[in-house]
Design a protein around this motif. Structure first.
Motif, PDB file in Angstrom:
ATOM      1  N   GLU A   1      68.425  92.884  55.533  1.00 38.75           N
ATOM      2  CA  GLU A   1      69.707  92.206  55.664  1.00 38.75           C
ATOM      3  C   GLU A   1      69.952  91.388  54.401  1.00 38.75           C
ATOM      4  O   GLU A   1      69.045  90.706  53.909  1.00 38.75           O
ATOM      5  CB  GLU A   1      69.658  91.282  56.885  1.00 38.75           C
ATOM      6  N   GLU A   2      71.174  91.474  53.864  1.00 36.44           N
ATOM      7  CA  GLU A   2      71.497  90.750  52.639  1.00 36.44           C
ATOM      8  C   GLU A   2      71.647  89.264  52.943  1.00 36.44           C
ATOM      9  O   GLU A   2      72.275  88.873  53.930  1.00 36.44           O
ATOM     10  CB  GLU A   2      72.805  91.283  52.037  1.00 36.44           C
ATOM     11  N   SER A   3      71.078  88.460  52.096  1.00 32.77           N
ATOM     12  CA  SER A   3      71.148  87.017  52.276  1.00 32.77           C
ATOM     13  C   SER A   3      72.582  86.524  52.116  1.00 32.77           C
ATOM     14  O   SER A   3      73.344  87.037  51.287  1.00 32.77           O
ATOM     15  CB  SER A   3      70.259  86.333  51.246  1.00 32.77           C
ATOM     16  N   LYS A   4      72.955  85.536  52.893  1.00 33.46           N
ATOM     17  CA  LYS A   4      74.298  84.972  52.762  1.00 33.46           C
ATOM     18  C   LYS A   4      74.438  84.207  51.456  1.00 33.46           C
ATOM     19  O   LYS A   4      75.527  83.863  51.049  1.00 33.46           O
ATOM     20  CB  LYS A   4      74.643  84.089  53.957  1.00 33.46           C
ATOM     21  N   TYR A   5      73.310  83.932  50.796  1.00 27.19           N
ATOM     22  CA  TYR A   5      73.332  83.204  49.530  1.00 27.19           C
ATOM     23  C   TYR A   5      73.316  84.141  48.320  1.00 27.19           C
ATOM     24  O   TYR A   5      73.359  83.692  47.182  1.00 27.19           O
ATOM     25  CB  TYR A   5      72.141  82.252  49.441  1.00 27.19           C
ATOM     26  N   ALA A   6      73.237  85.425  48.556  1.00 22.89           N
ATOM     27  CA  ALA A   6      73.184  86.395  47.460  1.00 22.89           C
ATOM     28  C   ALA A   6      74.504  86.373  46.684  1.00 22.89           C
ATOM     29  O   ALA A   6      75.585  86.247  47.257  1.00 22.89           O
ATOM     30  CB  ALA A   6      72.922  87.796  47.998  1.00 22.89           C
ATOM     31  N   TYR A   7      74.385  86.490  45.374  1.00 23.09           N
ATOM     32  CA  TYR A   7      75.567  86.505  44.521  1.00 23.09           C
ATOM     33  C   TYR A   7      76.270  87.846  44.659  1.00 23.09           C
ATOM     34  O   TYR A   7      75.646  88.902  44.580  1.00 23.09           O
ATOM     35  CB  TYR A   7      75.151  86.277  43.058  1.00 23.09           C
ATOM     36  N   LYS A   8      77.566  87.790  44.877  1.00 26.96           N
ATOM     37  CA  LYS A   8      78.359  89.017  44.993  1.00 26.96           C
ATOM     38  C   LYS A   8      79.427  89.006  43.914  1.00 26.96           C
ATOM     39  O   LYS A   8      80.205  88.064  43.812  1.00 26.96           O
ATOM     40  CB  LYS A   8      79.028  89.091  46.374  1.00 26.96           C
ATOM     41  N   LYS A   9      79.429  90.057  43.098  1.00 23.70           N
ATOM     42  CA  LYS A   9      80.434  90.166  42.040  1.00 23.70           C
ATOM     43  C   LYS A   9      81.780  90.540  42.644  1.00 23.70           C
ATOM     44  O   LYS A   9      81.845  91.389  43.536  1.00 23.70           O
ATOM     45  CB  LYS A   9      80.037  91.241  41.026  1.00 23.70           C
ATOM     46  N   LYS A  10      82.823  89.905  42.134  1.00 22.21           N
ATOM     47  CA  LYS A  10      84.179  90.266  42.541  1.00 22.21           C
ATOM     48  C   LYS A  10      85.001  90.447  41.275  1.00 22.21           C
ATOM     49  O   LYS A  10      84.884  89.655  40.340  1.00 22.21           O
ATOM     50  CB  LYS A  10      84.819  89.153  43.378  1.00 22.21           C
ATOM     51  N   PRO A  11      85.826  91.475  41.240  1.00 22.74           N
ATOM     52  CA  PRO A  11      86.691  91.639  40.071  1.00 22.74           C
ATOM     53  C   PRO A  11      87.713  90.500  40.006  1.00 22.74           C
ATOM     54  O   PRO A  11      88.112  89.940  41.035  1.00 22.74           O
ATOM     55  CB  PRO A  11      87.375  92.985  40.297  1.00 22.74           C
TER      56      PRO A  11
END
Length: 138
Positions: free
Chosen positions: A4-14
């Motif tokens: 499960e991906e951590s809620k704190y993981a950095y997610k790139k957004k355009p």
């Protein structure tokens, strides 16, 4: 097992997902202005002239060195003792310059030729394949 991906993981957004429609319009307007600047600034001296015009237009202080180098000064709100930021950029205009006495005759082919010197990363075997503008500096 799928982690499960951590809620704190950095997610790139355009940027297009983060900017408003007005901000996107500003980005495209800036890009159009920048393209016009590049079209009108083929040599270092033309670039310096445009930088000088823009500095005057935006009421910025500018220091010139022999009309071939420029520094724009943006005064901050805090004292210099609290720190300063310096941004340095380089103007690179690939070009061919004619030497002082450029014309000579090639006796083998009976052609009149020009002696040149190239600048800005252009190699002597590449210049014939790259479109160059003819600019006269006075």
């Amino acid at each position: 097992m799928v982690e499960e991906e951590s809620k704190y993981a950095y997610k790139k957004k355009p940027a297009w997902e983060l900017l408003s429609k007005d901000q996107i319009k500003e980005v495209f307007n800036l890009a159009e202005e920048y393209k016009k600047f590049l079209d009108s600034s083929k040599t270092e001296r033309e670039t310096i002239q445009k930088i000088k015009e823009n500095a005057t237009r935006f009421n910025k202080k500018i220091l010139l060195n022999r009309e071939s180098e420029a520094a724009i000064i943006v005064t901050g709100k805090k004292p210099v003792g609290e720190g300063l930021r310096i941004v340095i950029s380089h103007i690179d205009s690939p070009r061919l310059d004619l030497k002082q006495v450029p014309l000579y005759e090639d006796s083998d082919s009976n052609l009149a030729l020009f002696e040149t010197h190239y600048y800005g990363g252009i190699k002597n075997f590449q210049w014939v394949t790259i479109p160059l503008a003819c600019t006269v500096l006075l």
